[in-house]
Write an enzyme that holds these catalytic residues in place. Sequence first.
Site, PDB file in Angstrom:
ATOM      1  N   GLU A  88      -2.205  -2.904  -0.292  1.00  0.00           N
ATOM      2  CA  GLU A  88      -1.366  -2.518  -1.424  1.00  0.00           C
ATOM      3  C   GLU A  88      -1.387  -3.600  -2.501  1.00  0.00           C
ATOM      4  OE1 GLU A  88       1.912  -0.178   1.369  1.00  0.00           O
ATOM      5  OE2 GLU A  88       2.442  -2.032   0.338  1.00  0.00           O
ATOM      6  N   LEU A  89      -1.288  -4.839  -2.084  1.00  0.00           N
ATOM      7  CA  LEU A  89      -1.264  -5.931  -3.052  1.00  0.00           C
ATOM      8  C   LEU A  89      -2.561  -5.997  -3.840  1.00  0.00           C
ATOM      9  CD1 LEU A  89       0.540  -8.357  -3.947  1.00  0.00           C
ATOM     10  CD2 LEU A  89      -0.888  -9.758  -2.448  1.00  0.00           C
TER      11      LEU A  89
END
Length: 1455
Positions: A88-89
Amino acid sequence: MASSDAGTSQGSEYQVFLSFRGPDTRKGFTDVLFHSLTDAGICVFRDDEELRVGERIDGSLQRAIDNSEIYIPIFSRNYASSKWCLLELTRSLANTSQSQDNKEILPIFFDVKSDDVKLKTALYRDAILSLQREKELSNEEVDAWRKALKEVGAIKGWGVNMYKGHGELIKSVTEEVLKKLKTKHRLVTKYLVGIDDRAEALSKWLDVNFDDVRLVQIHGMGGIGKTTLAKVVFNQFCSHFGKCCCFLEHVRVKSSRADGLVELQKKLLSDIGLPTRARSIDEIDYGMRRIGEVLRNKKVLIVLDDVDSIEQVEKLVGMGTLYPGSRILITTRNKGVLQIHRSKCRTLDYEMEVMSTNHALELFKKHAFNGDSPSDEYDDLSREIVSALRGLPLALEVIGSFLFQKKTQEQWEKTLTELRLAPHSDVFKTLKIAYDALTFRQQQIFLDIACFFTSEDVTNATYMWEDCKFLPYTGIEVLISRSLVKITENNKFWMHDQLIDLGREIVLRENPTNPGDRSRIWIDEEVLDAIRTKEMKRNVQALYLNLYKSYLEDVIESEEIGRFEHLRYLKLKFGTFVGNFADRLTALRWICWNGPPTTAKPVNMHLKNVVILELSDNELIDDSNLQSLIKMARKMKVLSLSYSPNITRTPDFSGCSSLERLSFRWCPNLRKIDGCIGKLKCLIDLTIYDCKIEDLPEEIGGLVNLQQFSVHFCPVKKLPDSIWKLKALRKLILRSFPHFATISWNLPDAIANLQKLEVLQVNNLSLEGQLPSGIGSLPFLRILNLSETRVSEVPKTVSMLSHLERLELRECDEIRELPVLPTSLTHLAVSSKSLRVVPDLSNLTNLVELDLNDGGGGGEELSSGEPWSIGRLSKLIKLSFGLHNAPAFAELASLPLLNEVKLSGLDLHTLSQLPLSLKKLSLDNFSSIGSLSPNMRNLSYLMLFDSPMLEFQLHGLQLPNVTELHISECGLLRRFKLSSMRKLKVVEVFKCQMLGEIQFSSFESLEELSIAWCDLFGKLVDVGEAGHDSKESADELIGCEGSLILPSRALNKLRSFQLNGSYVIRKIQVVGTSESWEIFDLWYCRFAQILGGLSNLKNLRELSLFNNEELRVVEGLNELEFLDELQVDGCISLESLIDVSSTKLPYTCDIRISGRGEDFRGSLLSYKHHKVNMTQLALSVSLSLSLLSHITHYGNQFCDLNRNRRATSNRNRNKNRKATSNGNRNRNRKDTSNGNRNRNRVGEATSNRNRNWSRGEGTKAEEKAGEIVFPMPELQQIVMFDVGPHQCTFPVSSDEGTSLGSEYQVFLSFRGPDTRVGFTDVLYHSLTDAGICVFRDDEELRVDERIDQSLLRAIDNSRIYIPIFSRTYALSQWCLRELAQIVANTFKSKGNKEILPIFFDVEPHDVKLKTPLDRDAILNLEHEKKLSNEQEDVWREALMEVDAIKGWEVKKHKG
């Protein structure tokens, strides 16, 4: 990241994306942050990686990341142990980097530091290594995660440990997100003429910096510009009020609807951050009460637009007292709306006058002549028309646009004659002149937009009008040209509210009394009335009906709807159809059906003439029902299905041969596209979004007219071979999940067949290998985006793409060489860890943005090409260059438009000169700065990041216009010198741990100075104008070792100063007077002992002192006459702070003090009362000691009464108990050495007396038994004292017939070490943000043995008590004393007060003393404090009484 076509928009489904590690923060911090943001009206995606079971980020998550605007990663200790968090990051960072600054990452460092995230410590480094070994991950994937962590860790965010509690931090985050999203801003018209002076005048009337309450009424005739002025001022000040602002539009119109005022009340509460309260409102009076409670305790900015009665104002903002600083702005045509008296409120009346002749003429000419100057004959006519329109902006715009089409002077004169016949105040007649000039077809389009389609998409309406022969393309063009309607950037209609009124009034005048005889009906009650009447409604063409509240009751029969025989548009929300629909709705062209209940049972609903069918949130529709609906829809052009969970495959489209647009969005069970789709020869747009489709049929190749084909976030393995036969295709998009790959595939040579292709976007990790050379033969290709693929080679033929504007190859790590590129490029973005060959870019003369980097993978030098030869790129505006081992560009100075440059890891020695146009420069990982151009006159922003240099020689550079300087994470930097920066306004130095000294020669324009986490910083040195050290100046500023001198003479414009985390400074002294200084923050300077000279800061507004552990003296605080806010927290060594007897601080100063033996929040006036009460309490203690013998008699009397009462109560209980139980109890009581004595006693049932009290039935005798009446009034304030060997409690009771005034509404009782920073702080801020007045006690901060008077008053005057039971609650005698007092107050209130318990990390039976947890805690207190049995019994009974009340168990809630 897979970026979408820049020319289109998917619409941001979410605004904020939260990324967090579930086990670390899910139920606590993250849950509260999520609810705080959503309560503020922000659309938030809260992912939880613990809930996933597969190895891919699914479509909804992918969509949420790509469509969000702000990303908030919550870094906790185990964040980097999760593959999903890291994915996600990485995705969030990719989105941000490609967003052209339209997206942003705002990190929160929960229980880690930024160094942990940047992999400078072992915490995250080891976690990633473990994850790599466990999951057998590739080096490439892990390197991407490391890079993302380092980049995001370098972003300034929030550190949880820098805030008093989670609630304060979350409030700060919410306000910052609101500010960045500008969610509160209102859209204003394109041409603003003559508004500046009015806005300035109104701003002075509002004066938001003054703490009184003001209601400002803007009154004037319709169309004069009241709403526009209100929007401009609202946009100007909404950030000042955070989330507590609301703009209610069209109050007059909306109030006329059923439940219209209720809906407005709900919107008001929801907009100011209280959606939970809003949902509970179901009638007007209740809504008024809820709003009144909130507005008493929250500073708000509210605009009520287009009000026409006092009643509307009263219903929406109530009649009670408003919180200081609140502003209510009202626009109205009725001057008498605010002719009402409101206490403690200043009412101002602003009359909106007509525009001046010059401004009116300017606005008219903008529309009548498109800004050109008219000829003489038209100039005179223009002045006469402007005079006839009396300066009304809307009329000027509409009539001016109308006359733009009239080329003859005769037509202008005719219009002038008609205007003179209309009364000056009759806006309706004035605007109707433009309406009457429309053709019949154009009028129908205008009325449809006014009644139904404002803010709706243009496309579908155009299809309907086209089928009705209204000639929409010409009609819309005419409406736009005459300023009757506008098309927004996202292709939606927009219309002024006066024109909406005009259109709706025209429809209402068709038949004022019978809605069924009008052409259009949009008010729910009128629609239902028309449906229920039995006569035919041949005039009705369009209906909108929302049955959200009553859809289970209002069933629409087929016979009823069939009476609308000419109905062409039907929008139905939650309606229930039943009956046989054969031969019904035969004229219907457009049906939009949202959320029908499963009870709907329409039969034979054949949509023969329907052109648009939209079904959403529709569980009624399954494969069979859908097939039945469309089987005869031969005229259908648009079919859109969204959120339809029961669709598993597409239907047979053989009956829909005219279909042009087909979309399936968020249909989670749609797995198959039927091959018959190939029969749709007219289809031009096919969109599939977030479905479960894996294989696309080859029959798609039969869609010979398909122009747009988009597949987003579906697990599609590859594109079918037949797709390369679609010769009409203009846009082809395949976006997959990040890191999703199945079977590998290549783009084939057949791509050359797509000769009309304009956009090719494939973001799919399965795509690999060399791009086909045939791609160079696509003559119209504008956008080529192959980011996040494994493409390894770009063919030389790409240079033949003469229309290519944007080439994006981000994260294509297998590309080693770029070929010669086409000169048409405006945007080029390439990142590859393997990149070694870059061509000469000097021929790309149309390039606007250039982003080249090797993703940190540069090891070899560029083997050929000269990418730095870019002197001919004269249109370049933005440059980001990070090819390691490459020399810097030598010709940047020749680029006239270049205003933003970011250079990373370059040798800057060859960078001899930068362009004069440069405004923003960022240097990352550089080893030299001296070679920079000495003359950068237009540079306004300079960022220096992560340099190994020991000293920056900035004083040698000519940077006369730099206004912002940011130096970050230069860990070895020891000093730097600033000079020749006379316009420098902001200096921010962050995490330069070795920095000891900043030298400067002039800070004459400096407004903000922030020095944070520079451990060794201790010197600010004025070296004088000559550029060499001035000993006198240096001595003045340095003083003795460890002293920091802040000279107002040199910092004469400074507004804000922040010093954070310096460990060498012992004393800070302000020297000289300053009129500009407004903010002073001193945080985490743990060895600073003296802060002096504050009295020199004559206009200081905010003083914040956090966690300066050795700070003893703050000099001059009491002289600050204009201080608005004082915060002192964690300064445990302070000897004194505010002298309440002589301080000059204003009474309205907001004071927050904690961590130094007292906990206070309130105004100075309240603080004075607080200190006086504390003094009186001390005097009372002294008096009680001197009169101890006199008190003893009454104390013993109270104890005797208490014992007798309990003995009587015990006897009553024992009657209902077995004899053995009684015997055991008596035996155990005699055995004082046995702990079982106490455990059995506390296990007894609650007494009859307590049960009666809980029902409000306690007798006067019982109440009196708990009170002692003292012969001396002074002693009635004494709450606790020692009498002989016993300790007795004397609750202070007030006369039940009188009221002291409820100072607080809610009292929180909690154990500080257990919940202070987390749960209790969040609850406190949540309640106060909801407008509730809360007392938050903290027993850890007391130093004596008594409950002080302010605490007692808070308990007595509160209405609701919330004890937060935690594991060590019963270890605190203060918590137990509070609880006993709370129970006593509740019993005596006769139902007017209530206890609402929260079981934090305990269960109710712990509190009921059925487990050892609280039993043992009380025993420990007994032995430690030598407490009496009577006191213990009071506490035990209080605990058991509260346990019988139903409360909340934290473990039973999701968060």
